[in-house]
Design a protein around this motif. Structure first.
Motif, mmCIF file in Angstrom:
data_model
loop_
_atom_site.group_PDB
_atom_site.id
_atom_site.type_symbol
_atom_site.label_atom_id
_atom_site.label_comp_id
_atom_site.label_asym_id
_atom_site.label_seq_id
_atom_site.Cartn_x
_atom_site.Cartn_y
_atom_site.Cartn_z
ATOM 1 N N VAL A 1 -9.655 14.217 -0.184
ATOM 2 C CA VAL A 1 -9.192 12.855 -0.467
ATOM 3 C C VAL A 1 -8.387 12.275 0.696
ATOM 4 N N TYR A 2 -7.566 13.075 1.358
ATOM 5 C CA TYR A 2 -6.763 12.560 2.475
ATOM 6 C C TYR A 2 -7.653 12.002 3.586
ATOM 7 N N GLY A 3 -8.691 12.744 3.974
ATOM 8 C CA GLY A 3 -9.570 12.285 5.051
ATOM 9 C C GLY A 3 -10.265 10.987 4.713
ATOM 10 N N LYS A 4 -10.693 10.841 3.457
ATOM 11 C CA LYS A 4 -11.376 9.616 3.042
ATOM 12 C C LYS A 4 -10.413 8.428 3.030
ATOM 13 N N VAL A 5 -9.216 8.670 2.498
ATOM 14 C CA VAL A 5 -8.224 7.588 2.435
ATOM 15 C C VAL A 5 -7.798 7.182 3.843
ATOM 16 N N LYS A 6 -7.602 8.154 4.715
ATOM 17 C CA LYS A 6 -7.198 7.849 6.092
ATOM 18 C C LYS A 6 -8.248 6.984 6.785
ATOM 19 N N LYS A 7 -9.507 7.330 6.628
ATOM 20 C CA LYS A 7 -10.585 6.546 7.238
ATOM 21 C C LYS A 7 -10.568 5.112 6.729
ATOM 22 N N ASP A 8 -10.408 4.948 5.424
ATOM 23 C CA ASP A 8 -10.365 3.601 4.856
ATOM 24 C C ASP A 8 -9.160 2.817 5.374
ATOM 25 N N MET A 9 -8.015 3.452 5.461
ATOM 26 C CA MET A 9 -6.805 2.749 5.922
ATOM 27 C C MET A 9 -6.930 2.356 7.392
ATOM 28 N N GLU A 10 -7.561 3.201 8.205
ATOM 29 C CA GLU A 10 -7.769 2.846 9.607
ATOM 30 C C GLU A 10 -8.672 1.634 9.745
ATOM 31 N N GLU A 11 -9.581 1.453 8.785
ATOM 32 C CA GLU A 11 -10.499 0.314 8.799
ATOM 33 C C GLU A 11 -9.965 -0.852 7.958
ATOM 34 N N LEU A 12 -8.709 -0.737 7.487
ATOM 35 C CA LEU A 12 -8.038 -1.759 6.679
ATOM 36 C C LEU A 12 -8.771 -2.024 5.363
ATOM 37 N N LEU A 13 -9.384 -0.986 4.828
ATOM 38 C CA LEU A 13 -10.065 -1.078 3.541
ATOM 39 C C LEU A 13 -9.127 -0.521 2.472
#
Length: 652
Positions: free
Chosen positions: A392-404
């Protein structure tokens, strides 16, 4: 050495009441800032207020108030709102700050001396509510294209910034650096509607009002909003001051976030000014959509305000934060409705997250006395849940980096929902009855507890109060970093699990919608009566109070409440508005005690609250209870417990 991350909201114009739309950008940026801090970044988060201009001067004059005192009150109200919403900014800048005003004068002088500012005469269409100039072709049906209000043709002597000089550089920037301006729709709009259509020089001073920063070499002029407000992003860091350490450390900004209506200021005017100053450009400008009410933008200038103090007080701060972060598709417009707000609380926060925590901690206490045994029997069936926890951390981090941001929250709740399904699949209540299944039961409950722990850690960036309550019920501490805390298996088994109060009590939506409508009607009526200057109802003599029986007294619910914030109610000499934590939620309570107490001395007190008093609207503000005071000839005194007992404690 930590990598730096500098994030800004636009600075807000304190001309009236704050609304839920005001909160959107700030809450999103707060979640981004919190996430980056927990991800190991050295974060600087800036917000503030843009306090100069003709509109403020006119409103203050109409109210018969000194302009500075007028804005001081509204700025304090905004600061209180950010406290209520747990906004973790590192600096709050005001454009009336002395350091900012001095830096603005130095910047204006520098641009003038190098020829990027010159004096001429301005004629154009001006919208006072938006503080914006428009060409005739930009008007919509002869009115402001942003707010739809009347504009006036303005002609006056002015200083101009040579914006046209930087047109080609700006086109090159936006066309060849796709990361600079996002989302893509904003790039197309800026290129086609403004840059390629032609760019005229920009009026950067005014003589028709005085409420602003004087041009140092021509005091008949005040510096207009472009040089004044936009430069806050660098003056807040000490640019053009005696101490530029923060500027050298954090500039350029990693992210400027704002609503789409002011993207042209930040993606055309601001980078052109930075080019003229020879400074690096911000790495990213992001123009998100509007929060709509029906088909209209939520805006104080349009009068369709949804009060964030009332929503936070009645439903909890994290309910408001969650709705703003989860409901609005980022970059596009989102629609607020009371129904969608209440439904989101019930579906996600109450049914999914709250239910998982309640069921898990209840079973750990029922079956194991509050501690999970070390002897646990895992099976291959648990692998899917473990993989979700670890991923879950990796998925959330990716989304936050893309401002999603909504997608990031969705990943966390995907894990939560899978854990709820896991309960139904493993049937721990049946395992508890079977001989020899204690180790398997312990493993099932450990997996659920680990799901909640990792979800709680991930939610600290989004719902800090809720995250703290989850981790407290699990017998573990709130953490300030993701590293080492977002993978399966960190609970030791020594934790004491507690079945606490429900995170989010379930709402009867139909009943609550009726309450919300009534509250809105009462607030609108009070506002209209105040506007019309209707006299207050004459005070009636109170009859002697009759004796009551114990059964009548038992109907009164008394609780200890901790006062979190306090402020004066606008245009009332008697009323104070409190945010009070009564354990079940944070309540909005209004008391007529301003004569006896200042807001500052009330914050932090534990007081006795009548918790089941019927809600009412006082001075246009919702009141959901009553604070008890003692009265004698010397005045009022708060009724407090003899020692700190915590908000939510009962009085009996």
């Amino acid at each position: 050495m930590k990598e730096k991350y500098y994030i800004t909201t636009p600075i807000y114009y304190p001309s009236g009441a704050w609304h839920i739309g005001t909160c959107y950008t700030t809450v999103v940026c707060d979640a981004l800032a919190r996430f980056k801090r927990m991800d190991g970044y050295d974060v600087f988060y800036l917000t503030g207020t843009d306090e100069h201009g003709q509109k403020i001067e006119k409103i203050a004059a109409a109210a018969g108030e000194d302009t500075k005192k007028f804005v001081d009150k509204r700025v304090e109200n905004l600061i209180q709102l950010w406290k209520v919403l747990n906004i973790s900014y590192d600096k709050f800048i005001r454009t009336t700050d002395e350091q900012h005003e001095k830096a603005v004068q130095k910047i204006f002088t520098k641009l003038y001396e190098q020829g990027d500012i010159y004096k001429s005469e301005y004629e154009g269409w001006y919208c006072t509510p938006c503080e914006s100039f428009w060409t005739k072709t930009q008007l919509k049906d002869g009115k402001c294209p942003d707010c739809g209000r009347e504009v006036e043709l303005t002609k006056e002597s002015s200083y101009f910034f040579r914006l046209s000089k930087y047109r080609d550089k700006l086109i090159d920037l936006i066309e060849n650096d796709p990361d600079f301006l996002q989302p893509k729709s904003r790039r197309n709009e800026m290129l086609n509607n403004f840059l390629k259509a032609g760019l005229t020089d920009l009026a950067v001073s005014r003589t028709s009002f005085k409420w602003g920063v004087p041009v140092p070499f021509d005091p008949d002029h005040v510096v207009y909003v472009w040089v004044d407000a936009l430069t806050n992003y660098i003056t807040a860091l000490g640019y053009m001051s005696d101490d530029e350490e923060l500027f050298r450390k954090y500039w350029p900004a990693d992210l400027h976030m704002m609503g789409k209506e002011i993207v042209r200021f930040h993606s055309i005017i601001w980078p052109a000014m930075l080019m003229a100053l020879g400074l690096p450009l911000p790495k990213k400008v992001y123009g998100h959509g509007w929060l709509m009410l029906g088909s209209d933008k939520i805006s104080k200038s349009k009068g369709n305000i949804v009060d964030p103090f009332i929503l936070s007080g009645r439903y909890g701060v994290d309910s408001v934060r969650y709705y703003l972060l989860r409901e609005v598709p980022f970059g596009a417009d989102g629609a607020y409705s009371n129904y969608s707000f209440l439904s989101r609380i019930n579906a996600d926060l109450c049914n999914s997250l709250g239910n998982l925590l309640s069921r898990t901690t209840a079973m750990i206490n029922q079956y194991f006395g509050g501690k999970i045994p070390a002897e646990r029997e895992a099976t291959e069936f648990d692998a899917e849940l473990e993989a979700l926890i670890n991923g879950v951390y990796g998925k959330v981090k990716k989304d936050m980096e893309e401002l999603l941001v909504p997608e990031a929250l969705n990943e966390i709740f995907t894990l939560v929902n899978r854990a709820n399904k896991y309960i139904d699949e493993t049937t721990p209540w049946l395992l508890a009855k079977e001989e020899g299944k204690k180790a398997r039961l312990a493993s099932v409950l450990y997996h659920l507890a680990e799901t909640l722990r990792v979800a709680g850690v991930m939610l600290e960036a989004f719902l800090p109060e809720t995250a703290g309550k989850i981790l407290a019920d699990l017998g573990t501490d709130v953490c300030d970093v993701f590293e080492g805390n977002v993978s399966y298996g960190k609970l030791t088994g020594e934790e004491n699990f507690v079945k606490g109060a429900p995170l989010f009590p379930r709402i009867d939506i139909n009943k609550e919608l009726a309450n919300m409508e009534k509250i809105a009607e009462e607030a609108a009526k009070a506002k209209e009566e105040k506007k019309e200057g209707k006299p207050a109802e004459p005070k009636k003599e109170e009859p002697a109070k009759a004796e009551i029986g114990i059964e009548d007294f038992a109907k009164i619910e008394l609780k200890i409440g901790k006062i979190l914030t306090a402020e004066k109610v606008e245009k009332s000499k008697k009323l104070l508005h409190f945010s009070v934590d009564t354990g079940d939620r944070v309540r909005s309570i209004v008391s007529g005690v301003a004569k006896y107490f200042t807001p500052e001395e009330m914050v932090g007190k534990e007081v006795v609250v009548v918790a089941n008093l019927k809600p009412a609207t006082l001075g246009g503000v919702l009141s959901e209870g009553m604070i008890l005071f003692a009265e004698n000839a010397d005045g009022l005194a708060t009724v407090e417990p003899g020692r700190p007992v915590g908000g939510g404690s009962t009085v009996s």
